[in-house]
Design an enzyme around this catalytic site. Sequence first.
Site, PDB file in Angstrom:
ATOM      1  N   ILE A  87       0.852  -1.189   0.000  1.00 33.72           N
ATOM      2  CA  ILE A  87       0.000   0.000   0.000  1.00 33.72           C
ATOM      3  C   ILE A  87       0.887   1.236   0.000  1.00 33.72           C
ATOM      4  O   ILE A  87       2.093   1.141  -0.183  1.00 33.72           O
ATOM      5  CB  ILE A  87      -0.939  -0.006   1.224  1.00 33.72           C
ATOM      6  N   TYR A 151       1.304   2.845  -7.609  1.00 38.11           N
ATOM      7  CA  TYR A 151       0.456   1.973  -6.790  1.00 38.11           C
ATOM      8  C   TYR A 151      -0.842   1.646  -7.516  1.00 38.11           C
ATOM      9  O   TYR A 151      -1.226   0.481  -7.647  1.00 38.11           O
ATOM     10  CB  TYR A 151       0.141   2.648  -5.455  1.00 38.11           C
ATOM     11  N   VAL A 191      -4.800   9.089   5.951  1.00 33.76           N
ATOM     12  CA  VAL A 191      -4.982  10.405   6.557  1.00 33.76           C
ATOM     13  C   VAL A 191      -5.707  10.351   7.892  1.00 33.76           C
ATOM     14  O   VAL A 191      -5.350  11.094   8.824  1.00 33.76           O
ATOM     15  CB  VAL A 191      -5.709  11.354   5.573  1.00 33.76           C
TER      16      VAL A 191
END
Length: 333
Positions: A87, A151, A191
Amino acid sequence: MSAPAFVAVTGAEGFIGSHLVEELVTTGHRVRAMVQYNSFSSFGWLETLPEEVMSHVEVVLGDVRDPGSVNGLVAGAEAVYHLAALIAIPYSYRAPHSYVETNVTGTLNVLEAVRHLGVPRLVHTSTSETYGTAQTVPINEDHPINTQSPYAASKAGGDRLADSYHASFDLPVVTLRPFNTFGPRQSMRAVIPTVIAQVAAGERAITLGDLRPTRDFTYVKDTVAAFLAVGTAPAADVVGRTFNAGTGEEISIGDLVLLIGKLMDSDLAVTEDPARIRPAASEVMRLVCDATRLRAATGWAPAHTLEAGLVRAIEFFRDPANLSRYKVGIYNV
């Protein structure tokens, strides 16, 4: 298709994977869980699950990049949930080969193992990042794929392989594409835990990147319910198809920070860190989900509001034992 008695999970030690293992056991499954081999013999978040859960889990150290590891994992399984992935978008700028090896070649190894061992169901994990910035909203599964980071490109590569194996070999694969899952145990590379953990550690000047992008945040228990929905639904309803999983509601990162501050009773000031800002053409500015297809096929719907999920995440990070697992004072790439 009835709920399988024995299932295998890749990426089981991670954020979503550990929650999925927990729910699979709760719903009556036996689980063989692959944890990426490491010299510490760490089982990741699985180590925090209660004994009554782990007594139904067989943990195996391995690596999806190794075909032998994957074959041993899936042998005898009635379903495979493939969550293992590298990730973090920023790190994919630095190490793109690693993302291809894990997210593309690793997925190929899972597809091959499922094919040759005759596993009845494979649930492959995609990501909303494959859509890029929304061209139309809400985003349904027919939205163009626009990979704006290595990604995202590596995940789209895995998706295309999954599609091709269904078309070429009639492989019983279904792809789930979650939108921005959050909750307890999430990595600081996202986040929400970045903000909550900083506040829980006593910070009020929060360091973030761009505050303008909007996201569709889905509580982890709802994402896990989506995995179970496509993993146990009748094959005719889901196999060979891709399904979005999200709430259909969006919020900007700036407004998200304000909401977290309110829930944590803290006045927050945001400092923009240039190191956390993606290259301009790589930033996905808007994501909001249309999960109509998943709801029609399985009856799935999110059960948690953003605020309710944030409250649970805040409780998790406020626990000193949990917070101590995170490196709050650095930028976690």
